[in-house]
Write an enzyme that holds these catalytic residues in place. Structure first.
Site, PDB file in Angstrom:
ATOM      1  N   HIS A  82       0.837  -1.192   0.000  1.00  0.00           N
ATOM      2  CA  HIS A  82       0.000   0.000   0.000  1.00  0.00           C
ATOM      3  C   HIS A  82       0.871   1.241   0.000  1.00  0.00           C
ATOM      4  CE1 HIS A  82      -3.362   2.654   0.918  1.00  0.00           C
ATOM      5  NE2 HIS A  82      -2.581   3.230   1.798  1.00  0.00           N
ATOM      6  N   ASP A 161     -14.908   3.184   8.837  1.00  0.00           N
ATOM      7  CA  ASP A 161     -13.849   4.096   8.398  1.00  0.00           C
ATOM      8  C   ASP A 161     -14.391   5.131   7.422  1.00  0.00           C
ATOM      9  OD1 ASP A 161     -11.054   5.023   7.894  1.00  0.00           O
ATOM     10  OD2 ASP A 161     -11.522   4.264   5.902  1.00  0.00           O
ATOM     11  N   ARG A 168     -14.126  13.310  10.060  1.00  0.00           N
ATOM     12  CA  ARG A 168     -12.845  13.945  10.396  1.00  0.00           C
ATOM     13  C   ARG A 168     -12.536  15.075   9.431  1.00  0.00           C
ATOM     14  NH1 ARG A 168      -9.258   9.158   9.575  1.00  0.00           N
ATOM     15  NH2 ARG A 168      -7.582  10.675   9.780  1.00  0.00           N
ATOM     16  N   SER A 183      -7.110   4.075  10.144  1.00  0.00           N
ATOM     17  CA  SER A 183      -7.929   4.157   8.934  1.00  0.00           C
ATOM     18  C   SER A 183      -7.294   3.349   7.798  1.00  0.00           C
ATOM     19  CB  SER A 183      -8.078   5.635   8.545  1.00  0.00           C
ATOM     20  OG  SER A 183      -8.562   5.772   7.235  1.00  0.00           O
ATOM     21  N   LYS A 187      -8.415  -0.785   6.290  1.00  0.00           N
ATOM     22  CA  LYS A 187      -8.743  -1.143   4.900  1.00  0.00           C
ATOM     23  C   LYS A 187      -7.838  -2.260   4.397  1.00  0.00           C
ATOM     24  CE  LYS A 187      -8.732   3.389   3.721  1.00  0.00           C
ATOM     25  NZ  LYS A 187      -9.318   4.556   4.358  1.00  0.00           N
TER      26      LYS A 187
HETATM   27  N1  URA Z   1      -5.838   7.975   4.022  1.00  0.00           N
HETATM   28  C1  URA Z   1      -6.744   7.195   4.646  1.00  0.00           C
HETATM   29  O1  URA Z   1      -7.173   6.184   4.101  1.00  0.00           O
HETATM   30  N2  URA Z   1      -7.162   7.524   5.878  1.00  0.00           N
HETATM   31  C2  URA Z   1      -6.722   8.633   6.513  1.00  0.00           C
HETATM   32  O2  URA Z   1      -7.128   8.864   7.623  1.00  0.00           O
HETATM   33  C3  URA Z   1      -5.791   9.436   5.848  1.00  0.00           C
HETATM   34  C4  URA Z   1      -5.360   9.089   4.607  1.00  0.00           C
END
Ligand code: URA
Ligand code: CA
Length: 433
Positions: A82, A161, A168, A183, A187
């Site tokens: 990632h 998320d 946020r 976060s 994923k």
């Molecule tokens: N990318 C994400 O997936 N989450 C965040 O909180 C910030 C950047």
């Protein structure tokens, strides 16, 4: 349990238990806990932070808020990579066939998303016939037989998320290491791989502007991964200028092919080896990172990585002749050079602004509805630290419109020529535990 008490607890700097964190995320996902209470909690986390155990719990609570991908039908250790996002990042296109050539299963689920260029799937669709609309069964059998396949995103992954990230965004709580790390990791974990390699970018084109912040984020994510049973490593890499030369979909496919041949841009090759060796090591195919790197170089030199790319393209309906004839990729109607207006050394190439210049041509999506033009983009002919003569081309524009004055203006405004500059350090650090 009452949400107001949990907000007060975190506001006062106390630790939340696993049960309390599960209660919050579960209630928020179901809509039982309102946005305004979660906003207050996010701000309390922003100031009081969470310890490693709370971070791991928060991550897993978000993983369990929705579907998770089960890759257990695929043999071997599945390693995912990632990137926290940059400009002209062609690493996935190179790494997928590169590590698959070492018999490491690459089971990639990918989205389209917004950005300067398309996502990995868009880039691959620059290849005539290539498609990712395959069934789950076909996906699994392709990976078992050929070690590599890509499928479009399906299922409802980490809904908690999605809600929290949107909240946020409007409550000034994006910039918390704890919240960003949980976060991203939620994923990746929901996507089902056994091990994770992270490319944390730093610099003007990145989310984390300083190397210190990037390091802290990398450590937070590596710690979450290892605490929840997914071996995780990270590379902290420079994104003050775009990676490699190509920014654009078919241009990046060609760049990936060059790199798999061993003739790619030096920085792209260096980063692919740094990330690839962690993937090979975590997949259990080498006893050390050094040995892993040797194995990667071997499959580049003996042509196996390139053969794997051809096989992968053909398996998913694509025209694999593009590997030997990149001219078969979609081509733009207009090729326009942007000459240097003075002699000197390239001192600055502002990554995100140059990315936006590519997007103006149509290389990426500004909104979910935008159409991508797979043929267009930019080729950087000079990188930071390169000498340049007046009149020499800095950038080649590949466009499907005749007038590109807006793009040229953006390029001149964001490439600075000075009297001296050195190429930036590409790999700032590696985090292995
Ligand atoms: N990318 C994400 O997936 N989450 C965040 O909180 C910030 C950047
Ligand atoms: Ca590139």
């Amino acid at each position: 349990m009452r949400m107001v008490d949990l907000i007060a607890k975190k506001r006062d700097g106390k630790e939340l238990t696993t049960e309390e964190i599960n209660f919050i995320i579960d209630g928020y996902t179901k809509g039982d806990i309102p946005d305004y209470q979660v906003s207050a909690l996010a701000m309390a986390i922003y100031f009081q932070d969470m310890n490693e155990r709370e971070r791991a719990d928060l991550t897993m609570a978000m993983v369990h808020s929705g579907d998770t991908i089960d890759l257990s039908a695929i043999q071997g250790i599945k390693v995912d990579k990632h990137s926290t996002g940059g400009v002209g990042d062609t690493t996935t296109l190179v790494l997928a066939p590169l590590v698959a050539a070492l018999d490491i299963p690459v089971a990639k689920m990918s989205g389209r998303g917004l950005g300067h260029t398309g996502g990995t799937i868009d880039k691959l669709e620059a290849i005539q016939g290539f498609h990712v609309e395959i069934s789950k069964d076909e996906f699994v059998s392709l990976v078992n037989e050929h070690k590599i396949a890509v499928i479009g995103q399906t299922g409802n992954l980490t809904p908690a998320d999605k809600k929290l990230y949107a909240l946020r965004d409007v409550t000034a709580t994006v910039n918390s290491i704890t919240l960003i790390a949980s976060s991203i990791m939620s994923k990746k974990i929901a996507a089902g791989s056994d091990a994770i390699v992270l490319d944390v970018k730093t610099g003007a084109g990145a989310f984390m502007k300083t190397a210190e912040d990037a390091k802290e984020l990398a450590h937070a994510m590596v710690s979450i991964g290892n605490n929840v049973g997914r071996k995780t490593m990270a590379v902290i890499s420079d994104m003050s200028q775009p990676l490699g030369s190509a920014i654009g979909n078919s241009l990046e496919v060609k760049e990936a092919i060059d790199t798999l041949r061993g003739h790619g841009p030096k920085d792209l090759e260096e980063l692919c080896l740094a990330l690839g060796r962690q993937m090979v090591y975590l997949a259990g195919k080498a006893a050390s990172l050094e040995e892993a790197e040797e194995k990667l170089k071997e499959v580049i030199h003996n042509g196996k990585a390139l053969e794997k790319f051809k096989e992968f393209i053909a398996n998913q309906g694509g025209d694999s002749s593009v590997v030997d004839n990149p001219d078969n990729l979609p081509k733009a109607a207009y090729i326009i050079e942007v000459p240097a207006r003075e002699e000197g050394v390239v001192a600055e190439i502002v990554a995100d602004e140059i990315g936006t210049a590519a997007m103006l041509l149509g290389a990426g999506r500004a909104t979910k509805e935008s159409e991508i033009d797979l043929a267009v983009g930019l080729m950087l002919n000079k990188k930071i630290g390169d000498k340049v003569k007046a009149g020499e081309s800095l950038v080649t524009i590949h466009a499907n419109r005749e007038n590109v004055d807006d793009v040229i203006a953006k390029i001149y405004a964001n490439i600075r020529i000075g009297s001296h500059a050195e190429a930036p350090v590409l790999i700032h650090d590696i985090v292995t535990e």
